[in-house]
Design a protein around this motif. Sequence first.
Motif, PDB file in Angstrom:
ATOM      1  N   VAL A   1      -8.932   7.142   8.271  1.00  0.00           N
ATOM      2  CA  VAL A   1      -8.295   8.313   7.667  1.00  0.00           C
ATOM      3  C   VAL A   1      -8.396   8.207   6.153  1.00  0.00           C
ATOM      4  O   VAL A   1      -8.708   9.188   5.461  1.00  0.00           O
ATOM      5  N   GLY A   2      -8.165   7.003   5.647  1.00  0.00           N
ATOM      6  CA  GLY A   2      -8.273   6.789   4.206  1.00  0.00           C
ATOM      7  C   GLY A   2      -9.666   7.124   3.699  1.00  0.00           C
ATOM      8  O   GLY A   2      -9.830   7.800   2.682  1.00  0.00           O
ATOM      9  N   VAL A   3     -10.680   6.671   4.431  1.00  0.00           N
ATOM     10  CA  VAL A   3     -12.062   6.958   4.037  1.00  0.00           C
ATOM     11  C   VAL A   3     -12.315   8.462   4.058  1.00  0.00           C
ATOM     12  O   VAL A   3     -12.876   9.036   3.116  1.00  0.00           O
ATOM     13  N   GLY A   4     -11.867   9.102   5.141  1.00  0.00           N
ATOM     14  CA  GLY A   4     -12.072  10.549   5.262  1.00  0.00           C
ATOM     15  C   GLY A   4     -11.429  11.292   4.108  1.00  0.00           C
ATOM     16  O   GLY A   4     -12.043  12.184   3.508  1.00  0.00           O
TER      17      GLY A   4
ATOM     18  N   LYS B   1      -8.220   7.304  -6.990  1.00  0.00           N
ATOM     19  CA  LYS B   1      -6.793   7.023  -7.087  1.00  0.00           C
ATOM     20  C   LYS B   1      -6.151   7.064  -5.701  1.00  0.00           C
ATOM     21  O   LYS B   1      -5.398   6.163  -5.327  1.00  0.00           O
ATOM     22  N   ALA B   2      -6.493   8.126  -4.943  1.00  0.00           N
ATOM     23  CA  ALA B   2      -5.916   8.249  -3.608  1.00  0.00           C
ATOM     24  C   ALA B   2      -6.274   7.030  -2.777  1.00  0.00           C
ATOM     25  O   ALA B   2      -5.426   6.454  -2.088  1.00  0.00           O
ATOM     26  N   PHE B   3      -7.517   6.627  -2.848  1.00  0.00           N
ATOM     27  CA  PHE B   3      -7.958   5.504  -2.018  1.00  0.00           C
ATOM     28  C   PHE B   3      -7.249   4.221  -2.426  1.00  0.00           C
ATOM     29  O   PHE B   3      -6.727   3.492  -1.582  1.00  0.00           O
ATOM     30  N   ILE B   4      -7.195   3.977  -3.732  1.00  0.00           N
ATOM     31  CA  ILE B   4      -6.640   2.702  -4.189  1.00  0.00           C
ATOM     32  C   ILE B   4      -5.131   2.660  -3.964  1.00  0.00           C
ATOM     33  O   ILE B   4      -4.588   1.653  -3.483  1.00  0.00           O
TER      34      ILE B   4
ATOM     35  N   THR C   1      -3.354   4.224  -1.732  1.00  0.00           N
ATOM     36  CA  THR C   1      -3.024   4.024  -0.323  1.00  0.00           C
ATOM     37  C   THR C   1      -3.407   2.617   0.110  1.00  0.00           C
ATOM     38  O   THR C   1      -2.764   2.039   0.972  1.00  0.00           O
ATOM     39  N   ARG C   2      -4.436   2.074  -0.497  1.00  0.00           N
ATOM     40  CA  ARG C   2      -4.816   0.697  -0.160  1.00  0.00           C
ATOM     41  C   ARG C   2      -3.681  -0.269  -0.481  1.00  0.00           C
ATOM     42  O   ARG C   2      -3.459  -1.232   0.234  1.00  0.00           O
ATOM     43  N   ILE C   3      -2.995   0.002  -1.599  1.00  0.00           N
ATOM     44  CA  ILE C   3      -1.885  -0.884  -1.969  1.00  0.00           C
ATOM     45  C   ILE C   3      -0.864  -0.908  -0.830  1.00  0.00           C
ATOM     46  O   ILE C   3      -0.386  -1.965  -0.418  1.00  0.00           O
ATOM     47  N   GLY C   4      -0.578   0.305  -0.315  1.00  0.00           N
ATOM     48  CA  GLY C   4       0.336   0.355   0.821  1.00  0.00           C
ATOM     49  C   GLY C   4      -0.227  -0.345   2.043  1.00  0.00           C
ATOM     50  O   GLY C   4       0.475  -1.053   2.752  1.00  0.00           O
ATOM     51  N   ASP C   5      -1.539  -0.157   2.240  1.00  0.00           N
ATOM     52  CA  ASP C   5      -2.158  -0.730   3.436  1.00  0.00           C
ATOM     53  C   ASP C   5      -2.049  -2.246   3.466  1.00  0.00           C
ATOM     54  O   ASP C   5      -1.979  -2.847   4.541  1.00  0.00           O
ATOM     55  N   VAL C   6      -2.059  -2.859   2.296  1.00  0.00           N
ATOM     56  CA  VAL C   6      -1.904  -4.314   2.256  1.00  0.00           C
ATOM     57  C   VAL C   6      -0.572  -4.698   2.889  1.00  0.00           C
ATOM     58  O   VAL C   6      -0.498  -5.623   3.698  1.00  0.00           O
ATOM     59  N   GLY C   7       0.460  -3.925   2.530  1.00  0.00           N
ATOM     60  CA  GLY C   7       1.764  -4.178   3.143  1.00  0.00           C
ATOM     61  C   GLY C   7       1.703  -4.043   4.646  1.00  0.00           C
ATOM     62  O   GLY C   7       2.188  -4.891   5.396  1.00  0.00           O
TER      63      GLY C   7
ATOM     64  N   VAL D   1       4.654   4.259   3.073  1.00  0.00           N
ATOM     65  CA  VAL D   1       4.944   4.777   1.734  1.00  0.00           C
ATOM     66  C   VAL D   1       3.637   5.175   1.042  1.00  0.00           C
ATOM     67  O   VAL D   1       3.534   6.244   0.435  1.00  0.00           O
ATOM     68  N   GLY D   2       2.649   4.287   1.166  1.00  0.00           N
ATOM     69  CA  GLY D   2       1.364   4.599   0.531  1.00  0.00           C
ATOM     70  C   GLY D   2       0.737   5.841   1.119  1.00  0.00           C
ATOM     71  O   GLY D   2       0.311   6.744   0.401  1.00  0.00           O
ATOM     72  N   LYS D   3       0.682   5.913   2.443  1.00  0.00           N
ATOM     73  CA  LYS D   3       0.003   7.044   3.091  1.00  0.00           C
ATOM     74  C   LYS D   3       0.781   8.340   2.917  1.00  0.00           C
ATOM     75  O   LYS D   3       0.201   9.397   2.737  1.00  0.00           O
TER      76      LYS D   3
END
Lengths: 104, 621
Positions: free
Chosen positions: B142-145, B165-168, B170-176, B222-224
């Motif tokens: 979804v992030g890639v899309g 910005k959107a990708f990075i 959300t990535r921060i959240g994804d790490v969590g 939170v990120g997404k």
Amino acid sequence: MSSVPASAFLALALILFCIGLYGALTKKNTVIVLISIELMLNAANINLVTFSKYGLNPNIDGQVFALFAMAVAAAEAAVGLAILMALYRNKRTVNIDEMDSMKN
Amino acid sequence: MENAWLIPLFPLLSFLILLLIGKRLKEASAYVGILFTLASLVFSILVLFERFSEPTFLKKFDWLTIGDLHLTAGFEVNQLNALMLFIVSLVSFLVHTYSKGYMHGDERMPVFYAYLGLFTFAMLGLVISPNLLQTYIFWELVGVGSFLLIGFYFYKEEAKAAAKKAFIMTRIGDVGLLIGMILLFWQTKSFEYSEIFQAVEAGAVSNTMLTLTAILIFIGAVGKSGQFPLHTWLPDAMEGPTPVSALIHAATMVAAGVYLVAALFPLFTASPTALLTVATVGAVTAIFAASIGLVQTDIKRVLAYSTVSQLGYMMLALGSAGYVAGVFHLMTHAFFKALLFLAAGSVIHAVHTQNIEEMGGLWKKLKLTGPLFLIGTLAISGVPGLSGFFSKDEILVAAWEGGHPVLFLFALIAAFMTAFYMFRLFFMVFTGESRGQQKNVHESPSVMTMPMVVLGVLAVIAGYVNTPWFGSFLGDWLVDGNEALGHGHIEGPIWIMIAATVVSLAGIYLAWLIYGKRSIARDWLSGQGGMLYTVLYNKYYIDEFYQLTVIAFTKGFSYFLRFIDTFIVEGIVKGVSGIVQGLGAMGSKMQTGRAQTYGTVAFVSLAVLAVIFALTGGYLR
């Protein structure tokens, strides 16, 4: 006949070999180098003959082997001289210092 | 329901087809996308209706076997999944249809539809995943899309930056999320939702660990879902084409975070601390984003902040143990926010600007868009009778009954702000005199208005599936047979509903006074609190704050690392290669090419060896 000890023959062979080695490593003229190599070969032949007489199991094998070595040495000398001729025609020199094409 | 796995595959097929032969299809590629999403929609509706009468369907098979460990893949159709399937495929289908008109004339239309297909596939895959690992895979897809879609106009610098910005962010959240997932696996030895819940229920996980994993997973959400403090990517993501905003920022991607929390709801309820965190973050986000929305002048940005704020509401509901309220609002919000975005797209399509200062007086010119936009605005403001009213009321009741009076107050103020800024938007765009220089403003083609009409109808009626008056059908169905999810309907005092109505009507009235009737000067607010206005207009300087702290720190750290890399790591590497090169040069100098030198060296070496041999007696000891 038995008055000459084996060590004398071996010493002669050693001296001949050293003279040959010295010549092969130091002389500039390629013909001299080839002659020196012949000297070393013959020193080895003397050793062979000596041990065929004075060895632990004296037999004729050593002398036969010496003869073989001489024959091979003759052939080798012929080939060596032929290569030398070819080199000379190409480089116009028999000076061994200038034959350094192995470097490349 | 056993064929539910086909639903995500249709958009994937559309993606693949358009990838292969899209160039040749040109504008006709729209039909491919529309047809395949229509198939998804039909299947989703069938699955939804089947789910009403049948129990949860779960199918899985071993995917990886490592020792005793079996990782499975599969799909599950429970109430939440079936509902999400329906929402996502419906909005996706409508957006596909709408895009045919909106993107008309764009050379890269096949690419656009291919990306839409990929995104829809990822989102649909996400909502039918029966385990965390599979969810995570689709989560990233979804992030890639979204990255591809936001950066669709990649030749625009802002779009490029927004996509990154959107990708990075959300990535921060994804790490969590990833860490939480791993911890959860470590504790429960499983990625399966059902097994995790069993382990949690059996008390196999310590309280600290429960709270930790729940909060870490919440960070992913939170990120997404663009919650504070990772919300800044969402308004910037408005650089994408407007249909994309409707798809990503109304029904799908941002809802993924809420969906994740809802799907893992039993995990959250097991930890009061985690619940409180979710509720607090949600309430703060709701009021925070709403206050920014008050002063923005870009039509899409106002909607973006309103999305952030509404997502905050959903989080607040979930955090107050109002599972039904959260999911209910997710559904109604998907409809009216998609409607608002599509209507905004229609406005932009007509006037070719996004600045509301340059609009005005469009009510007469956009005969269909105007009323539809009004419906969406009324729904989101929580005017009684429309869908937003019921779901917002549920949330307020949940917050009150959940014992968070402060957060309840936050939500109430945010509701006031929502009504105010949405009607500010409406009055600025549709009433008064035309302020722009646009000529021949015309209504959008019917391929664009029809999806809006469908959403408009849903925005009105969707609320009636779960009302305090006619029974909480949706709520009862959602929690059916699952104690952990709470009750289908939370009884609350009647004054909450009245308060919500009063607040939203007050917001609308104030907006009307300022922007409709103009009896209060427009600069009244900015004049009274100049400082406050500037702060709001600059979005609380959050971006600048990040620029000065996190980004500056990261940059400094990167410079430091680069310094280490160039001078220390590279120094060592160069030193080693230098030594080897030097040795090689020396060695090659020794290669004179003269047989005599070689012979001498060999002889001398032999002599040395012989001496060593003689001295040591044959063996080196």
